[in-house]
Design a protein around this motif. Structure first.
Motif, mmCIF file in Angstrom:
data_model
loop_
_atom_site.group_PDB
_atom_site.id
_atom_site.type_symbol
_atom_site.label_atom_id
_atom_site.label_comp_id
_atom_site.label_asym_id
_atom_site.label_seq_id
_atom_site.Cartn_x
_atom_site.Cartn_y
_atom_site.Cartn_z
ATOM 1 N N ILE A 54 0.837 -1.185 0.000
ATOM 2 C CA ILE A 54 0.000 0.000 0.000
ATOM 3 C C ILE A 54 0.877 1.243 0.000
ATOM 4 C CG2 ILE A 54 -1.831 1.270 1.200
ATOM 5 C CD1 ILE A 54 -2.657 -1.381 2.482
ATOM 6 N N ASP A 55 0.803 2.008 -1.076
ATOM 7 C CA ASP A 55 1.590 3.240 -1.204
ATOM 8 C C ASP A 55 3.069 2.985 -0.932
ATOM 9 O OD1 ASP A 55 1.893 5.895 -1.852
ATOM 10 O OD2 ASP A 55 1.188 6.671 0.068
ATOM 11 N N GLY A 56 3.554 1.853 -1.448
ATOM 12 C CA GLY A 56 4.970 1.521 -1.326
ATOM 13 C C GLY A 56 5.348 0.718 -0.102
ATOM 14 N N ALA A 57 4.413 0.516 0.820
ATOM 15 C CA ALA A 57 4.728 -0.207 2.059
ATOM 16 C C ALA A 57 4.155 -1.618 2.005
ATOM 17 C CB ALA A 57 4.165 0.537 3.269
ATOM 18 N N SER A 58 5.034 -2.613 2.115
ATOM 19 C CA SER A 58 4.621 -4.017 2.099
ATOM 20 C C SER A 58 3.979 -4.397 3.421
ATOM 21 C CB SER A 58 5.834 -4.910 1.831
ATOM 22 O OG SER A 58 5.608 -6.232 2.260
ATOM 23 N N LEU A 59 2.824 -5.049 3.339
ATOM 24 C CA LEU A 59 2.120 -5.479 4.543
ATOM 25 C C LEU A 59 2.954 -6.457 5.355
ATOM 26 C CD1 LEU A 59 -0.675 -5.364 6.044
ATOM 27 C CD2 LEU A 59 -1.249 -7.445 4.794
ATOM 28 N N VAL A 60 3.499 -7.490 4.710
ATOM 29 C CA VAL A 60 4.246 -8.505 5.459
ATOM 30 C C VAL A 60 5.552 -7.940 6.000
ATOM 31 C CG1 VAL A 60 3.200 -10.445 4.235
ATOM 32 C CG2 VAL A 60 5.309 -9.445 3.362
ATOM 33 N N THR A 61 6.186 -7.031 5.259
ATOM 34 C CA THR A 61 7.422 -6.420 5.743
ATOM 35 C C THR A 61 7.158 -5.509 6.930
ATOM 36 O OG1 THR A 61 8.399 -6.507 3.528
ATOM 37 C CG2 THR A 61 9.415 -5.014 5.106
ATOM 38 N N THR A 62 6.044 -4.787 6.879
ATOM 39 C CA THR A 62 5.672 -3.904 7.985
ATOM 40 C C THR A 62 5.491 -4.694 9.272
ATOM 41 O OG1 THR A 62 4.582 -2.338 6.495
ATOM 42 C CG2 THR A 62 3.939 -2.266 8.807
ATOM 43 N N TYR A 63 4.840 -5.838 9.183
ATOM 44 C CA TYR A 63 4.626 -6.654 10.370
ATOM 45 C C TYR A 63 5.893 -7.362 10.819
ATOM 46 C CZ TYR A 63 -0.457 -6.172 10.509
ATOM 47 O OH TYR A 63 -1.728 -5.677 10.636
ATOM 48 N N ARG A 64 6.800 -7.644 9.889
ATOM 49 C CA ARG A 64 7.982 -8.448 10.218
ATOM 50 C C ARG A 64 8.823 -7.815 11.321
ATOM 51 N NH1 ARG A 64 11.132 -9.456 5.156
ATOM 52 N NH2 ARG A 64 9.355 -10.798 4.687
ATOM 53 N N SER A 65 8.981 -6.520 11.267
ATOM 54 C CA SER A 65 9.800 -5.832 12.260
ATOM 55 C C SER A 65 9.207 -5.969 13.663
ATOM 56 C CB SER A 65 9.934 -4.346 11.899
ATOM 57 O OG SER A 65 10.669 -3.651 12.882
ATOM 58 N N SER A 66 7.899 -5.721 13.790
ATOM 59 C CA SER A 66 7.270 -5.819 15.113
ATOM 60 C C SER A 66 7.208 -7.272 15.582
ATOM 61 C CB SER A 66 5.863 -5.209 15.088
ATOM 62 O OG SER A 66 5.022 -5.897 14.178
ATOM 63 N N PHE A 67 6.999 -8.204 14.650
ATOM 64 C CA PHE A 67 6.982 -9.621 15.015
ATOM 65 C C PHE A 67 8.344 -10.053 15.550
ATOM 66 C CE2 PHE A 67 3.276 -11.326 12.201
ATOM 67 C CZ PHE A 67 2.413 -10.469 12.868
ATOM 68 N N ASN A 68 9.400 -9.592 14.898
ATOM 69 C CA ASN A 68 10.751 -9.949 15.327
ATOM 70 C C ASN A 68 11.010 -9.423 16.736
ATOM 71 O OD1 ASN A 68 13.562 -10.954 14.666
ATOM 72 N ND2 ASN A 68 14.013 -8.801 15.080
ATOM 73 N N ASP A 69 10.564 -8.200 17.012
ATOM 74 C CA ASP A 69 10.746 -7.627 18.344
ATOM 75 C C ASP A 69 10.035 -8.471 19.399
ATOM 76 O OD1 ASP A 69 12.238 -5.583 17.300
ATOM 77 O OD2 ASP A 69 10.600 -4.119 17.278
ATOM 78 N N GLN A 70 8.804 -8.895 19.074
ATOM 79 C CA GLN A 70 8.038 -9.701 20.029
ATOM 80 C C GLN A 70 8.706 -11.056 20.277
ATOM 81 O OE1 GLN A 70 5.463 -8.868 21.848
ATOM 82 N NE2 GLN A 70 5.317 -6.816 20.986
ATOM 83 N N ILE A 71 9.251 -11.643 19.219
ATOM 84 C CA ILE A 71 9.912 -12.948 19.356
ATOM 85 C C ILE A 71 11.182 -12.820 20.178
ATOM 86 C CG2 ILE A 71 11.108 -14.775 18.077
ATOM 87 C CD1 ILE A 71 9.042 -14.346 15.830
ATOM 88 N N GLN A 72 11.914 -11.723 19.997
ATOM 89 C CA GLN A 72 13.122 -11.507 20.782
ATOM 90 C C GLN A 72 12.796 -11.388 22.268
ATOM 91 O OE1 GLN A 72 16.229 -11.683 19.521
ATOM 92 N NE2 GLN A 72 15.210 -12.169 17.588
ATOM 93 N N LYS A 73 11.629 -10.832 22.579
ATOM 94 C CA LYS A 73 11.241 -10.635 23.982
ATOM 95 C C LYS A 73 10.628 -11.891 24.607
ATOM 96 C CE LYS A 73 10.197 -5.727 23.245
ATOM 97 N NZ LYS A 73 9.116 -4.705 23.171
ATOM 98 N N GLY A 74 9.775 -12.575 23.840
ATOM 99 C CA GLY A 74 9.041 -13.680 24.455
ATOM 100 C C GLY A 74 8.988 -14.959 23.654
ATOM 101 N N GLY A 75 9.806 -15.056 22.620
ATOM 102 C CA GLY A 75 9.803 -16.260 21.802
ATOM 103 C C GLY A 75 8.554 -16.357 20.927
ATOM 104 N N ILE A 76 8.419 -17.487 20.252
ATOM 105 C CA ILE A 76 7.271 -17.704 19.363
ATOM 106 C C ILE A 76 5.965 -17.657 20.146
ATOM 107 C CG2 ILE A 76 6.126 -19.332 17.828
ATOM 108 C CD1 ILE A 76 8.562 -18.091 16.560
ATOM 109 N N ASP A 77 5.948 -18.287 21.314
ATOM 110 C CA ASP A 77 4.732 -18.282 22.132
ATOM 111 C C ASP A 77 4.362 -16.865 22.559
ATOM 112 O OD1 ASP A 77 4.325 -21.012 21.978
ATOM 113 O OD2 ASP A 77 5.488 -21.446 23.798
#
Length: 206
Positions: free
Chosen positions: A161-184
């Motif tokens: 959307i307007d140059g911003a990839s949906l999956v890429t946008t979520y990837r950064s926040s998902f990675n942060d959450q995984i670093q803090k609490g793992g997959i669960d």
């Protein structure tokens, strides 16, 4: 026996037609159908959550590959997840995207969507269908659909959307959450967000 064969063949014709439908034609058909339904239904225009979600589930979401979208959004961390975690991630991410998309649908008024012709070579299995939302008093908003051809037809696996990839946008926040609490931890975060009344409202602009 012949009659049964003819009935079976007749039942398969719509499925074959759908599988052979060009990706840009598919996007245009579904878009036109959805906008026509919204324009004719005052409940949808008013943001009736149940009806908007139902519309998205019936008309739009069958054409999305949520398993691939989730895998791309989770990125390299996907390999850490076991089968049960992958299933939970896909389920929760799908729910989040459903609510996000539904919020976007309820915001449509008199906009029109232009679907640009897609150039493809014979045998291509992936392509991008480019569209733009035409709105009064503002510049067009480009929305591109990355699509892959599977056995059942063309499926969307990313939206830009307007140059911003949906999956890429979520990837950064998902990675942060995984670093803090793992997959669960990520699964729990998504589940908590999906239970919130505000789920989807802040994500629709991404």
């Amino acid at each position: 026996m012949l009659r049964k064969l003819l009935v079976t063949l007749a039942a398969c014709v719509p499925l074959l037609a759908a599988a052979q439908e060009a990706p840009d034609a598919l996007v245009k058909r579904v878009t036109d159908e959805v906008l026509a339904i919204i324009k004719a239904d005052k409940d949808l225009q008013a943001g009736n959550t149940q009806k908007v979600v139902s519309l998205a589930e019936q008309k739009v979401l069958p054409h999305f590959d949520f398993a691939r979208m989730t895998r791309l959004a989770v990125g390299k961390n996907w390999q850490q997840a076991n089968d049960a975690q992958k299933e939970s991630l896909t389920k929760e991410f799908r729910t989040l995207l459903v609510r996000t998309y539904s919020t976007s649908l309820s915001a449509y008024r008199n906009q029109t969507i232009e679907v640009k012709p897609t150039k493809m070579a014979a045998g291509d299995k992936e392509t991008t269908v480019r569209t733009q939302v035409i709105q009064q008093g503002g510049p067009p908003i480009p929305i591109d659909y990355a699509m892959e051809k599977v056995d059942s037809g063309w499926k969307v696996y990313d939206v830009v959307i307007d140059g911003a990839s949906l999956v890429t946008t979520y990837r950064s926040s998902f990675n942060d959450q995984i670093q803090k609490g793992g997959i669960d931890g990520l699964v729990k975060t998504l589940a908590d967000r999906n239970q919130s009344p505000q789920a989807g409202k802040g994500e629709a602009k991404k």
